[in-house]
Scaffold this motif. Sequence first.
Motif, PDB file in Angstrom:
ATOM      1  N   PHE A 133       0.808  -1.223   0.000  1.00  0.00           N
ATOM      2  CA  PHE A 133       0.000   0.000   0.000  1.00  0.00           C
ATOM      3  C   PHE A 133       0.844   1.278   0.000  1.00  0.00           C
ATOM      4  O   PHE A 133       0.299   2.373   0.171  1.00  0.00           O
ATOM      5  CB  PHE A 133      -0.934   0.024   1.217  1.00  0.00           C
ATOM      6  CG  PHE A 133      -0.248  -0.142   2.545  1.00  0.00           C
ATOM      7  CD1 PHE A 133       0.315   0.934   3.209  1.00  0.00           C
ATOM      8  CD2 PHE A 133      -0.165  -1.390   3.131  1.00  0.00           C
ATOM      9  CE1 PHE A 133       0.942   0.777   4.425  1.00  0.00           C
ATOM     10  CE2 PHE A 133       0.468  -1.562   4.358  1.00  0.00           C
ATOM     11  CZ  PHE A 133       1.020  -0.476   5.005  1.00  0.00           C
ATOM     12  N   LYS A 134       2.167   1.167  -0.179  1.00  0.00           N
ATOM     13  CA  LYS A 134       3.012   2.360  -0.068  1.00  0.00           C
ATOM     14  C   LYS A 134       2.733   3.388  -1.170  1.00  0.00           C
ATOM     15  O   LYS A 134       2.994   4.582  -0.975  1.00  0.00           O
ATOM     16  CB  LYS A 134       4.485   1.946  -0.087  1.00  0.00           C
ATOM     17  CG  LYS A 134       4.943   1.337  -1.405  1.00  0.00           C
ATOM     18  CD  LYS A 134       6.423   0.989  -1.350  1.00  0.00           C
ATOM     19  CE  LYS A 134       6.899   0.409  -2.679  1.00  0.00           C
ATOM     20  NZ  LYS A 134       8.343   0.092  -2.641  1.00  0.00           N
ATOM     21  N   ASP A 135       2.214   2.956  -2.324  1.00  0.00           N
ATOM     22  CA  ASP A 135       1.952   3.885  -3.426  1.00  0.00           C
ATOM     23  C   ASP A 135       0.480   4.263  -3.531  1.00  0.00           C
ATOM     24  O   ASP A 135       0.076   4.930  -4.498  1.00  0.00           O
ATOM     25  CB  ASP A 135       2.412   3.270  -4.748  1.00  0.00           C
ATOM     26  CG  ASP A 135       3.914   3.042  -4.798  1.00  0.00           C
ATOM     27  OD1 ASP A 135       4.640   3.857  -4.205  1.00  0.00           O
ATOM     28  OD2 ASP A 135       4.352   2.048  -5.403  1.00  0.00           O
ATOM     29  N   ILE A 136      -0.336   3.854  -2.565  1.00  0.00           N
ATOM     30  CA  ILE A 136      -1.770   4.168  -2.580  1.00  0.00           C
ATOM     31  C   ILE A 136      -2.008   5.400  -1.701  1.00  0.00           C
ATOM     32  O   ILE A 136      -1.533   5.448  -0.567  1.00  0.00           O
ATOM     33  CB  ILE A 136      -2.591   2.978  -2.063  1.00  0.00           C
ATOM     34  CG1 ILE A 136      -2.309   1.729  -2.912  1.00  0.00           C
ATOM     35  CG2 ILE A 136      -4.079   3.300  -2.084  1.00  0.00           C
ATOM     36  CD1 ILE A 136      -3.011   0.486  -2.412  1.00  0.00           C
ATOM     37  N   PRO A 137      -2.730   6.406  -2.176  1.00  0.00           N
ATOM     38  CA  PRO A 137      -2.953   7.632  -1.390  1.00  0.00           C
ATOM     39  C   PRO A 137      -4.004   7.446  -0.294  1.00  0.00           C
ATOM     40  O   PRO A 137      -5.112   7.971  -0.367  1.00  0.00           O
ATOM     41  CB  PRO A 137      -3.414   8.639  -2.455  1.00  0.00           C
ATOM     42  CG  PRO A 137      -4.074   7.802  -3.498  1.00  0.00           C
ATOM     43  CD  PRO A 137      -3.307   6.511  -3.536  1.00  0.00           C
ATOM     44  N   ILE A 138      -3.672   6.688   0.733  1.00  0.00           N
ATOM     45  CA  ILE A 138      -4.599   6.439   1.839  1.00  0.00           C
ATOM     46  C   ILE A 138      -4.341   7.456   2.946  1.00  0.00           C
ATOM     47  O   ILE A 138      -3.237   7.970   3.103  1.00  0.00           O
ATOM     48  CB  ILE A 138      -4.433   5.007   2.385  1.00  0.00           C
ATOM     49  CG1 ILE A 138      -2.983   4.772   2.804  1.00  0.00           C
ATOM     50  CG2 ILE A 138      -4.853   3.988   1.340  1.00  0.00           C
ATOM     51  CD1 ILE A 138      -2.728   3.422   3.401  1.00  0.00           C
ATOM     52  N   ASN A 139      -5.386   7.752   3.745  1.00  0.00           N
ATOM     53  CA  ASN A 139      -5.222   8.719   4.825  1.00  0.00           C
ATOM     54  C   ASN A 139      -5.318   8.096   6.207  1.00  0.00           C
ATOM     55  O   ASN A 139      -5.144   8.788   7.205  1.00  0.00           O
ATOM     56  CB  ASN A 139      -6.242   9.861   4.700  1.00  0.00           C
ATOM     57  CG  ASN A 139      -7.675   9.358   4.652  1.00  0.00           C
ATOM     58  OD1 ASN A 139      -8.000   8.314   5.200  1.00  0.00           O
ATOM     59  ND2 ASN A 139      -8.533  10.105   3.968  1.00  0.00           N
ATOM     60  N   SER A 140      -5.614   6.798   6.310  1.00  0.00           N
ATOM     61  CA  SER A 140      -5.680   6.138   7.614  1.00  0.00           C
ATOM     62  C   SER A 140      -5.193   4.708   7.454  1.00  0.00           C
ATOM     63  O   SER A 140      -5.265   4.124   6.364  1.00  0.00           O
ATOM     64  CB  SER A 140      -7.100   6.164   8.186  1.00  0.00           C
ATOM     65  OG  SER A 140      -7.992   5.445   7.353  1.00  0.00           O
ATOM     66  N   LEU A 141      -4.704   4.142   8.562  1.00  0.00           N
ATOM     67  CA  LEU A 141      -4.108   2.812   8.473  1.00  0.00           C
ATOM     68  C   LEU A 141      -5.138   1.723   8.201  1.00  0.00           C
ATOM     69  O   LEU A 141      -4.823   0.700   7.589  1.00  0.00           O
ATOM     70  CB  LEU A 141      -3.306   2.509   9.739  1.00  0.00           C
ATOM     71  CG  LEU A 141      -4.034   2.554  11.089  1.00  0.00           C
ATOM     72  CD1 LEU A 141      -4.643   1.217  11.436  1.00  0.00           C
ATOM     73  CD2 LEU A 141      -3.056   2.973  12.178  1.00  0.00           C
ATOM     74  N   ASP A 142      -6.398   1.889   8.653  1.00  0.00           N
ATOM     75  CA  ASP A 142      -7.398   0.875   8.357  1.00  0.00           C
ATOM     76  C   ASP A 142      -7.785   0.882   6.876  1.00  0.00           C
ATOM     77  O   ASP A 142      -8.218  -0.127   6.337  1.00  0.00           O
ATOM     78  CB  ASP A 142      -8.639   1.042   9.233  1.00  0.00           C
ATOM     79  CG  ASP A 142      -9.198   2.446   9.205  1.00  0.00           C
ATOM     80  OD1 ASP A 142      -8.543   3.330   8.623  1.00  0.00           O
ATOM     81  OD2 ASP A 142     -10.265   2.667   9.793  1.00  0.00           O
ATOM     82  N   GLN A 143      -7.605   2.004   6.208  1.00  0.00           N
ATOM     83  CA  GLN A 143      -7.870   2.064   4.768  1.00  0.00           C
ATOM     84  C   GLN A 143      -6.844   1.235   3.999  1.00  0.00           C
ATOM     85  O   GLN A 143      -7.112   0.776   2.885  1.00  0.00           O
ATOM     86  CB  GLN A 143      -7.843   3.514   4.297  1.00  0.00           C
ATOM     87  CG  GLN A 143      -8.466   3.738   2.926  1.00  0.00           C
ATOM     88  CD  GLN A 143      -8.544   5.212   2.567  1.00  0.00           C
ATOM     89  OE1 GLN A 143      -8.096   6.072   3.315  1.00  0.00           O
ATOM     90  NE2 GLN A 143      -9.115   5.504   1.415  1.00  0.00           N
ATOM     91  N   ALA A 144      -5.671   1.015   4.604  1.00  0.00           N
ATOM     92  CA  ALA A 144      -4.645   0.187   3.961  1.00  0.00           C
ATOM     93  C   ALA A 144      -5.058  -1.274   3.888  1.00  0.00           C
ATOM     94  O   ALA A 144      -4.498  -2.045   3.112  1.00  0.00           O
ATOM     95  CB  ALA A 144      -3.327   0.315   4.719  1.00  0.00           C
ATOM     96  N   LEU A 145      -6.042  -1.692   4.679  1.00  0.00           N
ATOM     97  CA  LEU A 145      -6.500  -3.078   4.675  1.00  0.00           C
ATOM     98  C   LEU A 145      -7.475  -3.364   3.544  1.00  0.00           C
ATOM     99  O   LEU A 145      -7.770  -4.530   3.262  1.00  0.00           O
ATOM    100  CB  LEU A 145      -7.182  -3.407   6.011  1.00  0.00           C
ATOM    101  CG  LEU A 145      -6.361  -3.191   7.291  1.00  0.00           C
ATOM    102  CD1 LEU A 145      -7.218  -3.463   8.511  1.00  0.00           C
ATOM    103  CD2 LEU A 145      -5.132  -4.076   7.292  1.00  0.00           C
TER     104      LEU A 145
END
Length: 358
Positions: A133-145
């Motif tokens: 998920f390092k290249d995904i523009p997420i704003n919270s850690l649960d969104q990385a799941l």
Amino acid sequence: MRNFYRVISWSALLIMLPGYLLAQAQRITGRVTSAQDGQTLPGVNVVVKGTTTGTTTDANGNYSLTIPGPNAVLVLTSIGLNSQEVPVNNRTVVNIVMQESINELTQVVVTGYNTTQRKDITGSIASITSDKFKDIPINSLDQALQGQAAGVLVTQSSGTPGGGLSVRVRGNTSISASNRPLYIVDGVQIQAGALTTGYGGQNDNALALLNPNDIESFQILKDASAKAIYGSRAANGVVLITTKRGKANQKTTITADAQRGFTEIIKRPNLLNSSQLLDLQREAVINAGQDPDKLGLIKGVTDGINTNWLDMVLRKGIYQQYQVSAQGGNERTRFYLSGNYRDEEGVLINNRFSRMSG
């Protein structure tokens, strides 16, 4: 007499031979450590190449071995480590650093109370590394799941920046109680769920306070055996989060990352203008058996003013994120430092999420 001298010659040779062999033999010692964290490695097989002479390292990673000569080569083997051949080169102390084998079966998995190899796991555990998920523009850690682990359902109810997400590891197990999993960051339980009531009645996500770029890996414990240590708190599953840290014998590396982009509604509804709305209202009045000409002025409609209210409240949101981190370490000290700034505008006016973390 000839036989007598022959006996004396053989006797002298036999007396000198042990001393000659002793002069050739050499005793060496050393310690075997891991290249990943600098920890000592017990149980590593150390064998002289081409012979059956060998030993294993003790609980502290130390070994002692007699070799036939200064040019001997040591062969080191162990499960989960890359085999290695090390020339002695006339040394008496030979310290060796071994690399872990990059293999899915030997991947270390955090289970809450210890770490173990994946091949030894019998419970249901899903692992997610930061590379996913390092290249995904997420704003919270649960969104990385989201979309990363089988059986883990992550849904986002709104487009509010920093808004709450729904994470379900074991499905909906309760009607009135919470169905959120337990979040553990480096062994410490953290607050999850709604932090404050945001703009438009949306809830802000407490997990958005943490920078996802500082996460090394996720371990999601699904079944009863994997999450048993946490008791009833883990009824909805457990998400173990390991943050990044420095490693022993690692050169200091400085990483800079910048992201910029925009958010926009993909498809807007097609609204009526003032003339179309007036025709529709006149038709409704006629169908009701009344005279539409007696209605008089309808503000914003019969005065010819066209207002697209979606354009008045929506916009193209701009987001930007910047991060600088430094990581490194040696035998005694390991460090990881990072600073992050994120600013994201929502598609709704006055809707915004900003975070500074270190």
